[in-house]
Structures are given as structure tokens and as C-alpha cells.
Design a protein around this motif. Structure first.
Motif, mmCIF file in Angstrom:
data_model
loop_
_atom_site.group_PDB
_atom_site.id
_atom_site.type_symbol
_atom_site.label_atom_id
_atom_site.label_comp_id
_atom_site.label_asym_id
_atom_site.label_seq_id
_atom_site.Cartn_x
_atom_site.Cartn_y
_atom_site.Cartn_z
ATOM 1 N N GLU A 124 -1.212 -7.232 15.620
ATOM 2 C CA GLU A 124 -0.578 -5.987 15.821
ATOM 3 C C GLU A 124 -0.124 -5.624 14.911
ATOM 4 O O GLU A 124 0.145 -4.315 14.922
ATOM 5 N N LEU A 125 1.045 -6.390 13.714
ATOM 6 C CA LEU A 125 1.799 -6.207 12.435
ATOM 7 C C LEU A 125 0.618 -5.254 12.100
ATOM 8 O O LEU A 125 1.308 -4.072 11.267
ATOM 9 N N VAL A 126 -0.021 -5.372 10.998
ATOM 10 C CA VAL A 126 -1.476 -5.195 10.550
ATOM 11 C C VAL A 126 -2.028 -3.399 10.330
ATOM 12 O O VAL A 126 -2.042 -2.367 9.911
ATOM 13 N N THR A 127 -1.812 -3.407 12.364
ATOM 14 C CA THR A 127 -1.809 -2.096 13.176
ATOM 15 C C THR A 127 -0.834 -0.982 12.969
ATOM 16 O O THR A 127 -1.301 -0.360 13.444
ATOM 17 N N ASN A 128 0.681 -1.675 12.758
ATOM 18 C CA ASN A 128 1.066 -1.118 13.232
ATOM 19 C C ASN A 128 2.059 0.050 11.715
ATOM 20 O O ASN A 128 1.684 -0.627 11.189
ATOM 21 N N ALA A 129 1.739 0.632 12.528
ATOM 22 C CA ALA A 129 1.689 2.453 11.916
ATOM 23 C C ALA A 129 3.576 1.990 11.116
ATOM 24 O O ALA A 129 3.881 2.120 9.550
ATOM 25 N N GLU A 130 5.013 1.132 11.891
ATOM 26 C CA GLU A 130 6.035 1.238 11.495
ATOM 27 C C GLU A 130 6.012 0.347 9.669
ATOM 28 O O GLU A 130 6.472 0.502 8.692
ATOM 29 N N PHE A 131 4.520 -0.709 10.083
ATOM 30 C CA PHE A 131 5.071 -2.101 8.707
ATOM 31 C C PHE A 131 4.041 -1.282 8.581
ATOM 32 O O PHE A 131 3.925 -1.640 6.781
ATOM 33 N N ARG A 132 2.922 -0.860 8.509
ATOM 34 C CA ARG A 132 2.042 -0.230 7.362
ATOM 35 C C ARG A 132 2.657 0.902 6.590
ATOM 36 O O ARG A 132 2.104 0.766 5.605
ATOM 37 N N ALA A 133 3.943 1.607 6.529
ATOM 38 C CA ALA A 133 4.669 2.510 6.050
ATOM 39 C C ALA A 133 5.944 1.922 5.103
ATOM 40 O O ALA A 133 6.644 2.239 4.141
ATOM 41 N N ALA A 134 5.499 0.494 5.700
ATOM 42 C CA ALA A 134 7.251 -0.045 5.177
ATOM 43 C C ALA A 134 7.254 -0.458 4.018
ATOM 44 O O ALA A 134 6.475 -0.744 2.955
ATOM 45 N N ALA A 135 8.253 -0.372 2.538
ATOM 46 C CA ALA A 135 7.563 0.284 1.044
ATOM 47 C C ALA A 135 8.369 -1.216 0.563
ATOM 48 O O ALA A 135 8.210 -1.897 -0.234
ATOM 49 N N THR A 136 9.104 -2.075 1.515
ATOM 50 C CA THR A 136 9.851 -2.944 0.772
ATOM 51 C C THR A 136 9.821 -4.516 1.674
ATOM 52 O O THR A 136 9.202 -4.011 2.996
ATOM 53 N N THR A 141 5.471 -12.295 8.937
ATOM 54 C CA THR A 141 5.570 -11.414 8.026
ATOM 55 C C THR A 141 5.431 -11.178 6.652
ATOM 56 O O THR A 141 3.675 -10.530 6.614
ATOM 57 N N THR A 142 4.852 -11.797 5.969
ATOM 58 C CA THR A 142 3.794 -12.454 4.498
ATOM 59 C C THR A 142 2.610 -12.638 5.691
ATOM 60 O O THR A 142 1.789 -11.995 4.812
ATOM 61 N N ARG A 143 1.624 -13.137 6.570
ATOM 62 C CA ARG A 143 1.074 -13.391 6.935
ATOM 63 C C ARG A 143 0.151 -12.192 7.521
ATOM 64 O O ARG A 143 -0.906 -11.200 6.714
ATOM 65 N N ALA A 144 0.983 -11.407 8.221
ATOM 66 C CA ALA A 144 0.463 -9.654 7.956
ATOM 67 C C ALA A 144 0.189 -8.980 6.670
ATOM 68 O O ALA A 144 -0.952 -8.554 6.686
ATOM 69 N N TYR A 145 1.271 -8.877 6.056
ATOM 70 C CA TYR A 145 1.314 -8.416 4.839
ATOM 71 C C TYR A 145 0.458 -8.458 4.188
ATOM 72 O O TYR A 145 -0.787 -7.886 3.022
ATOM 73 N N ARG A 146 -0.282 -10.327 4.236
ATOM 74 C CA ARG A 146 -0.785 -9.993 3.147
ATOM 75 C C ARG A 146 -2.803 -9.545 4.074
ATOM 76 O O ARG A 146 -4.392 -9.237 2.657
ATOM 77 N N GLN A 147 -2.992 -9.868 4.827
ATOM 78 C CA GLN A 147 -3.273 -8.625 5.595
ATOM 79 C C GLN A 147 -3.926 -7.833 5.435
ATOM 80 O O GLN A 147 -5.296 -7.254 4.988
ATOM 81 N N LEU A 148 -3.142 -7.141 5.192
ATOM 82 C CA LEU A 148 -2.249 -5.675 4.854
ATOM 83 C C LEU A 148 -3.111 -5.418 3.868
ATOM 84 O O LEU A 148 -3.883 -4.293 3.542
ATOM 85 N N ARG A 149 -2.422 -6.251 2.837
ATOM 86 C CA ARG A 149 -3.560 -5.870 1.674
ATOM 87 C C ARG A 149 -4.757 -6.018 1.573
ATOM 88 O O ARG A 149 -5.171 -5.289 0.712
ATOM 89 N N GLY A 150 -5.146 -6.893 2.147
ATOM 90 C CA GLY A 150 -6.369 -7.534 1.763
ATOM 91 C C GLY A 150 -7.261 -6.254 2.319
ATOM 92 O O GLY A 150 -8.496 -6.666 2.331
ATOM 93 N N LEU A 151 -6.939 -6.090 3.718
ATOM 94 C CA LEU A 151 -7.917 -4.372 3.894
ATOM 95 C C LEU A 151 -7.404 -3.569 3.378
ATOM 96 O O LEU A 151 -8.453 -2.682 3.151
ATOM 97 N N SER A 152 -6.328 -3.290 3.003
ATOM 98 C CA SER A 152 -5.988 -2.305 1.641
ATOM 99 C C SER A 152 -7.122 -2.347 0.084
ATOM 100 O O SER A 152 -7.657 -1.451 0.440
ATOM 101 N N ALA A 153 -7.065 -3.629 -0.127
ATOM 102 C CA ALA A 153 -8.410 -3.536 -1.108
ATOM 103 C C ALA A 153 -9.594 -2.987 -0.192
ATOM 104 O O ALA A 153 -10.376 -2.950 -1.727
ATOM 105 N N HIS A 154 -9.669 -3.395 0.612
ATOM 106 C CA HIS A 154 -11.406 -3.614 0.780
ATOM 107 C C HIS A 154 -11.233 -1.876 1.149
ATOM 108 O O HIS A 154 -12.814 -1.727 2.025
ATOM 109 N N GLN A 155 -10.506 -1.200 0.992
ATOM 110 C CA GLN A 155 -11.088 -0.265 2.135
ATOM 111 C C GLN A 155 -11.361 1.538 0.872
ATOM 112 O O GLN A 155 -10.991 1.014 -0.245
#
Length: 134
Positions: A78-90, A120-134
Motif C-alpha cells: 500500500e505504501l509503494v502505491t501511496n501518492a504521498e509516500f511516492r512524492a516524499a523526497a526525504t 519505511t525501508t521495505r517500502a522505499y526499497r520496493q519503490l526504488r526497485g519498481l522505479s528502476a524497472h519502469q
């Protein structure tokens, strides 16, 4: 006096700000709530109500977070798809979003810093992994 203490403790337990407060600030939040609700409450009544509510909130929070632990994978997704989480810069901004999400799924109880950081760390790692593959 015992009934008054019990009523104040119950009021604290139902108050969203008290439920979400971390251990270090819960006493201050509780004192503020009590002074707003019962200006006649003396210190001994207020402190006893705070003590009772604090003990109960720790038990309730532990129970709520046992259920959360069983759903961590879903919460991370859910965090990986959360717009606020995805937009968080820090990291701090991501932690605040994670804390808000965890508090919501745990019946208003704030998570431990350890759990918040882990999720937070797990979601951020997944998000970074998704971003690298998009």
C-alpha cells in the motif's frame, strides 16, 4: 474519587491525540487533555488517571500491533502505491507517511520507531526497485 479517575482515564483512552502520542510525549498530551476537560482535577487525580490510561494504552497498542505484524507485506504494498509516500523526497517525510498509515491500521496507536523504520525501508526499497524497472 476513584470513579472520577476511571472516567478521566477512559476519556484519555478514547482521545485520538492521546492514543497516537508516543510514550515520551503522552504525559504532556494527557495533562493538556485533562486540563481542558476537567479544570478542577487536582494533580493526584490527573496523575493517577494518566498512569492508568498509559498502562492500558500500552496493552491495547501491543495487541493492535500484533495484528499489524501479520499484515506488513500488504501495508508495504500500500505504501509503494501511496501518492504521498511516492512524492516524499526525504527519509523523514517517508517516515511521517508510514507512521500515519500504521497509526490508521492500528486503531489510532502510534507505531514504535523500529517498526516504522522497518516498514519505511521495505517500502522505499520496493519503490526504488519498481522505479528502476519502469
Amino acid at each position: 474519587m476513584a470513579a472520577r479517575i476511571a472516567d478521566l482515564a477512559d476519556t484519555l483512552l478514547q482521545h485520538p491525540e492521546f492514543r497516537a502520542a508516543r510514550l515520551g510525549v503522552r504525559q504532556r498530551v494527557g495533562r493538556t487533555i485533562i486540563s481542558t476537560l476537567d479544570t478542577a482535577a487536582d494533580d493526584s487525580v490527573a496523575w493517577e488517571a494518566l498512569r492508568i490510561a498509559d498502562e492500558q494504552i500500552e496493552t491495547l497498542a501491543a495487541t493492535a500491533y500484533q495484528a499489524v505484524q501479520a499484515n506488513l507485506d500488504r501495508i508495504v504494498r500500500e505504501l509503494v502505491t501511496n501518492a504521498e509516500f511516492r512524492a516524499a523526497a526525504t527519509a523523514g517525510a517517508r517516515n511521517r507517511v508510514t507512521e500515519k498509515v500504521l497509526t490508521a491500521v492500528a486503531d489510532g496507536f502510534a507505531p514504535s520507531a523500529y517498526l516504522r523504520n522497518e516498514v519505511t525501508t521495505r517500502a522505499y526499497r520496493q519503490l526504488r526497485g519498481l522505479s528502476a524497472h519502469q
